[in-house]
Design a protein around this motif. Structure first.
Motif, PDB file in Angstrom:
ATOM      1  N   ALA A  38       0.829  -1.212   0.000  1.00 55.60           N
ATOM      2  CA  ALA A  38       0.000   0.000   0.000  1.00 55.60           C
ATOM      3  C   ALA A  38       0.863   1.261   0.000  1.00 55.60           C
ATOM      4  O   ALA A  38       0.549   2.228  -0.689  1.00 55.60           O
ATOM      5  N   ASP A  39       1.947   1.272   0.758  1.00 59.13           N
ATOM      6  CA  ASP A  39       2.766   2.496   0.889  1.00 59.13           C
ATOM      7  C   ASP A  39       3.929   2.537  -0.095  1.00 59.13           C
ATOM      8  O   ASP A  39       4.598   3.563  -0.220  1.00 59.13           O
ATOM      9  N   ALA A  40       4.216   1.408  -0.743  1.00 53.48           N
ATOM     10  CA  ALA A  40       5.310   1.334  -1.715  1.00 53.48           C
ATOM     11  C   ALA A  40       4.902   0.284  -2.755  1.00 53.48           C
ATOM     12  O   ALA A  40       3.708   0.050  -2.938  1.00 53.48           O
ATOM     13  N   GLU A  41       5.897  -0.326  -3.408  1.00 51.64           N
ATOM     14  CA  GLU A  41       5.550  -1.361  -4.398  1.00 51.64           C
ATOM     15  C   GLU A  41       6.326  -2.639  -4.087  1.00 51.64           C
ATOM     16  O   GLU A  41       7.547  -2.597  -3.912  1.00 51.64           O
ATOM     17  N   ASN A  42       5.618  -3.741  -3.997  1.00 53.85           N
ATOM     18  CA  ASN A  42       6.281  -5.011  -3.693  1.00 53.85           C
ATOM     19  C   ASN A  42       6.865  -5.652  -4.948  1.00 53.85           C
ATOM     20  O   ASN A  42       6.283  -5.572  -6.026  1.00 53.85           O
ATOM     21  N   ILE A  43       8.010  -6.280  -4.751  1.00 52.29           N
ATOM     22  CA  ILE A  43       8.681  -7.007  -5.831  1.00 52.29           C
ATOM     23  C   ILE A  43       8.815  -8.445  -5.362  1.00 52.29           C
ATOM     24  O   ILE A  43       9.343  -8.696  -4.285  1.00 52.29           O
ATOM     25  N   GLU A  44       8.355  -9.377  -6.190  1.00 54.80           N
ATOM     26  CA  GLU A  44       8.360 -10.771  -5.760  1.00 54.80           C
ATOM     27  C   GLU A  44       9.717 -11.434  -5.947  1.00 54.80           C
ATOM     28  O   GLU A  44       9.871 -12.339  -6.763  1.00 54.80           O
ATOM     29  N   ILE A  45      10.699 -10.947  -5.203  1.00 49.72           N
ATOM     30  CA  ILE A  45      12.015 -11.597  -5.224  1.00 49.72           C
ATOM     31  C   ILE A  45      12.371 -11.894  -3.777  1.00 49.72           C
ATOM     32  O   ILE A  45      12.339 -10.995  -2.935  1.00 49.72           O
ATOM     33  N   PRO A  46      12.694 -13.149  -3.464  1.00 43.78           N
ATOM     34  CA  PRO A  46      13.030 -13.463  -2.076  1.00 43.78           C
ATOM     35  C   PRO A  46      14.331 -12.791  -1.643  1.00 43.78           C
ATOM     36  O   PRO A  46      15.201 -12.508  -2.465  1.00 43.78           O
ATOM     37  N   GLU A  47      14.467 -12.552  -0.331  1.00 43.39           N
ATOM     38  CA  GLU A  47      15.632 -11.809   0.164  1.00 43.39           C
ATOM     39  C   GLU A  47      16.930 -12.600   0.012  1.00 43.39           C
ATOM     40  O   GLU A  47      18.014 -12.028   0.134  1.00 43.39           O
ATOM     41  N   SER A  48      16.838 -13.889  -0.279  1.00 40.94           N
ATOM     42  CA  SER A  48      18.045 -14.710  -0.450  1.00 40.94           C
ATOM     43  C   SER A  48      18.520 -14.746  -1.905  1.00 40.94           C
ATOM     44  O   SER A  48      19.618 -15.225  -2.187  1.00 40.94           O
ATOM     45  N   ASP A  49      17.712 -14.219  -2.828  1.00 38.54           N
ATOM     46  CA  ASP A  49      18.056 -14.285  -4.257  1.00 38.54           C
ATOM     47  C   ASP A  49      18.857 -13.042  -4.662  1.00 38.54           C
ATOM     48  O   ASP A  49      18.339 -12.115  -5.277  1.00 38.54           O
ATOM     49  N   PHE A  50      20.152 -13.047  -4.304  1.00 36.03           N
ATOM     50  CA  PHE A  50      20.980 -11.860  -4.554  1.00 36.03           C
ATOM     51  C   PHE A  50      21.067 -11.543  -6.048  1.00 36.03           C
ATOM     52  O   PHE A  50      21.056 -10.382  -6.442  1.00 36.03           O
ATOM     53  N   PRO A  90      20.283 -11.981   5.128  1.00 40.10           N
ATOM     54  CA  PRO A  90      21.020 -11.584   3.918  1.00 40.10           C
ATOM     55  C   PRO A  90      22.322 -10.847   4.225  1.00 40.10           C
ATOM     56  O   PRO A  90      23.292 -10.980   3.458  1.00 40.10           O
ATOM     57  N   LEU A  91      22.377 -10.106   5.325  1.00 38.91           N
ATOM     58  CA  LEU A  91      23.633  -9.418   5.689  1.00 38.91           C
ATOM     59  C   LEU A  91      24.712 -10.447   5.999  1.00 38.91           C
ATOM     60  O   LEU A  91      25.839 -10.355   5.499  1.00 38.91           O
ATOM     61  N   ALA A  92      24.339 -11.437   6.813  1.00 39.53           N
ATOM     62  CA  ALA A  92      25.308 -12.475   7.189  1.00 39.53           C
ATOM     63  C   ALA A  92      25.738 -13.285   5.973  1.00 39.53           C
ATOM     64  O   ALA A  92      26.842 -13.826   5.940  1.00 39.53           O
ATOM     65  N   ALA A  93      24.858 -13.369   4.968  1.00 39.50           N
ATOM     66  CA  ALA A  93      25.182 -14.139   3.763  1.00 39.50           C
ATOM     67  C   ALA A  93      25.939 -13.297   2.730  1.00 39.50           C
ATOM     68  O   ALA A  93      26.260 -13.793   1.652  1.00 39.50           O
ATOM     69  N   GLY A  94      26.177 -12.016   3.032  1.00 38.54           N
ATOM     70  CA  GLY A  94      27.023 -11.214   2.147  1.00 38.54           C
ATOM     71  C   GLY A  94      26.305 -10.431   1.064  1.00 38.54           C
ATOM     72  O   GLY A  94      26.888 -10.136   0.019  1.00 38.54           O
ATOM     73  N   ILE A  95      25.072 -10.022   1.317  1.00 32.64           N
ATOM     74  CA  ILE A  95      24.344  -9.266   0.278  1.00 32.64           C
ATOM     75  C   ILE A  95      25.032  -7.936  -0.025  1.00 32.64           C
ATOM     76  O   ILE A  95      25.060  -7.486  -1.172  1.00 32.64           O
ATOM     77  N   VAL A  96      25.628  -7.318   1.000  1.00 27.66           N
ATOM     78  CA  VAL A  96      26.267  -6.019   0.793  1.00 27.66           C
ATOM     79  C   VAL A  96      27.513  -6.182  -0.089  1.00 27.66           C
ATOM     80  O   VAL A  96      27.748  -5.400  -1.019  1.00 27.66           O
ATOM     81  N   ASP A  97      28.281  -7.225   0.161  1.00 30.27           N
ATOM     82  CA  ASP A  97      29.461  -7.511  -0.666  1.00 30.27           C
ATOM     83  C   ASP A  97      29.026  -7.728  -2.124  1.00 30.27           C
ATOM     84  O   ASP A  97      29.677  -7.229  -3.048  1.00 30.27           O
ATOM     85  N   ALA A  98      27.923  -8.479  -2.310  1.00 34.20           N
ATOM     86  CA  ALA A  98      27.465  -8.803  -3.668  1.00 34.20           C
ATOM     87  C   ALA A  98      27.021  -7.543  -4.410  1.00 34.20           C
ATOM     88  O   ALA A  98      27.366  -7.349  -5.582  1.00 34.20           O
TER      89      ALA A  98
END
Ligand code: AMP
Ligand code: GLY
Length: 424
Positions: A39-51, A73-81
Motif C-alpha cells: 500500500a505504501d510502496a511497491e512489492n517485488i516478488e524476489i526473495p531476500e536470499s536471491d541476490f 542476507p547481511l550475514a550471507a554477504g548481500i552487501v558484498d554482492a
C-alpha cells in the motif's frame, strides 16, 4: 532516486513508509514486502536470499540505494554482492555483520575493546562446557549458541541442571544446527533491558534515541521469548547522560575495534543492553534495525532518513546535521496470531484497518500480512505493529491501544502492558 528495501516485516514497512516521504525519492520497492508495503510502496516478488535476482532488479530499475532489513542476507554477504556490482547499499558487509552472526566473535571483540559485557567462556567441545559448569558454584547462567538461530539461541538458566541441559540441547542435540558448533556460557546479568541503535559509516556515529523492546510473550514479561511484542521510545531507563556514556564506552570503542580489525562497520549498530547496578552492559549486538524498535523510532524521526542512510553508505556521515526528533514518545503494540511464538494458523481476514488508520498520530505497520482476494489476511506470527505518538508515554500508549481495539481477526492478541516498564 529509486530505493529498494529488502525484507518483509514490520521494520521494513516502517522503513518504506518513512523513506517514501523523502522528497529525494521517486519510487520505493520492497522485496518481498507485505500487504502494508504494497500500500505504501511497491512489492517485488524476489526473495531476500536471491541476490542475483535482486541485483538484476536494482540495475534494471535504476535503484540508487538499497536498504537491508533483516540479518540473514547481511550475514550471507548481500552487501558484498551489491558493492561488487557497483550498487550502493546500506548495511554492513559480511565481515562486519559477523558482529551479529557470531556471538563468540562479538564477545571476543567486546572483551578486547574493553566494552562492559557479562563474563563468559566459549567452548567447542561440549564435554568441556559440562566440566566447567560442574566445577563452578551453582549460580544463574546463560547458555548461547554461537550462530544465528532466529533469536532463539539463548537459554537463560536459574540453575546448573538447566545450564547442563541447555549445553546438551545446543552443542550435542544441535537443535539450532551448526549455530551450536560453539557454545557460550556466561554470567547472568540482572536489570532492565534497553536498545540503543546507532547509524555509522565506520567512522562517524549517529546515535538514535533509546528504545525498549518487550521480548517475552505475555504481560509482566512472562512466557516464552518472542521476536518482540512491542516497543517504545524514548525510554527513561536511558537518560541523556546515560546515552552519552553508552556512546563513549560502548559504541565508539566497538566501531573503532571493528575498524582496527579491518572490518569497518557501515550500517545500523544495535546494542542490546542490560542496565545493571554497575551501569549498562552489552548483551548482544545486532547489525540492523530492531524489530519492533524501528517502528517507534521512525515515527519520531523528523530528519529525512534517506539523507542519513545514503550518507552512511557513501562513507560521508560526517556531512549530516544532527538528527531532529519529535519530542513526543511513540509506543508500538504488536498484534500477533493465536499460538505465536509457537504454531499458528495463517489466512485470517483482518478487519478494522481503515478505522484504525483514521485516528490521528497513529500508523499501523504491517508485519505478517498478505493480500488474498483483495483482502488483507494474516500470514505470520507477528501480524501488525500498531504505533502511536502522544504527549506522554501513557498518552501514546492509550492512543496505540485505542487503535488496537478497532482491529480484529480470529485469534488476534497482544500484550496489554507495552511501555508500562517506563512507569516503574
Ligand atoms: P540475545 O539474543 O543475546 O539478545 O539474548 C536474548 C535475551 O536473552 C536477551 O534479550 C536477554 O533477555 C537474555 N539474555 C542474554 N544474555 C543475558 C545475560 N548475560 N544475562 C541475562 N539475560 C540475558
Ligand atoms: N527487537 C529485537 C530484535 O530486533 O532483535
Amino acid at each position: 532516486m529509486n530505493v529498494l528495501i529488502i525484507g518483509s516485516g514490520g521494520r521494513e514497512h516502517a522503513l518504506a513508509w518513512k523513506i517514501a516521504q523523502s522528497p529525494r525519492v521517486r519510487h520505493v520497492f520492497v522485496a518481498p514486502g507485505n500487504a502494508g508495503t504494497a500500500a505504501d510502496a511497491e512489492n517485488i516478488e524476489i526473495p531476500e536470499s536471491d541476490f542475483v535476482g535482486l541485483i538484476r532488479f536494482a540495475k534494471e530499475t535504476q535503484v540508487g540505494l538499497t536498504v537491508v532489513g533483516p540479518e540473514a542476507p547481511l550475514a550471507a554477504g548481500i552487501v558484498d554482492a551489491f558493492e561488487k556490482e557497483g550498487l550502493r547499499i546500506f548495511g554492513p558487509n559480511k565481515a562486519a555483520a559477523e558482529l551479529e552472526a557470531s556471538k563468540v566473535f562479538c564477545k571476543d571483540l567486546l572483551r578486547s575493546a574493553d566494552v562492559p559485557t557479562a563474563d563468559y567462556h566459549t567452548f567447542r567441545d561440549p564435554a568441556r562446557a559440562v566440566r566447567f559448569l560442574q566445577e563452578r558454584e551453582d549460580v544463574p547462567m546463560v547458555v548461547k549458541a554461537d550462530g544465528l538461530a532466529a533469536g532463539k539461541g539463548v537459554i537463560v538458566c536459574d540453575h546448573r541442571e538447566q545450564a547442563l541441559e541447555a549445553v546438551n540441547q545446543i552443542a550435542r542435540e544441535k537443535v539450532f544446527g551448526d549455530a551450536g558448533n560453539r557454545v557460550i556460557v556466561e554470567e547472568r546479568l540482572h536489570g532492565q533491558e534497553a536498545s540503543v541503535l546507532a547509524i555509522t559509516d565506520g567512522r562517524t556515529i549517529v546515535t538514535l534515541q533509546p528504545a525498549q523492546d518487550h521480548k517475552p510473550a505475555y504481560d509482566g514479561d512472562t512466557g516464552p521469548n518472542t521476536g518482540g511484542m512491542g516497543a517504545y521510545s524514548p525510554t527513561p531507563l536511558v537518560d541523556d547522560k546515560t546515552l552519552h556514556w553508552i556512546e563513549e564506552h560502548v559504541l565508539v570503542p566497538t566501531v573503532h575495534a571493528l575498524k582496527r580489525m579491518r572490518r569497518p562497520f557501515r550500517g545500523v549498530l544495535y546494542a542490546g543492553l542490560m542496565i545493571t547496578n554497575q551501569g549498562p552492559k552489552v548483551l548482544e549486538y545486532n547489525a540492523r534495525f530492531g524489530d519492533p524498535e524501528c517502528q517507534p523510532l521512525v515515527m519520531r524521526l523528523k530528519t529525512d532518513l534517506v539523507d542519513v542512510l545514503d550518507a552512511a553508505a557513501r562513507g560521508e556521515l560526517d556531512q549530516i546535521a544532527p538528527l531532529e526528533w519529535d519530542p513526543r514518545p511513540a509506543v508500538c503494540v504488536v498484534m500477533a496470531s493465536e499460538g505465536y511464538p509457537g504454531k499458528y494458523a495463517k489466512g485470517h481476514p483482518i478487519r478494522g484497518l481503515e478505522e484504525a488508520a483514521k485516528l490521528p498520530d497513529v500508523k499501523v505497520f504491517h508485519a505478517g500480512t498478505a493480500v488474498k482476494d483483495n483482502q488483507v489476511v494474516t500470514s505470520g506470527g507477528r501480524v501488525l505493529g500498531v504505533t502511536a505518538l502522544g504527549d506522554s508515554i501513557p498518552k501514546a500508549k492509550l492512543a496505540a491501544y485505542t487503535a488496537v481495539k478497532k482491529i480484529r481477526w480470529d485469534g488476534a492478541w497482544c500484550r496489554k502492558d507495552i511501555s508500562d516498564k517506563a512507569m516503574r
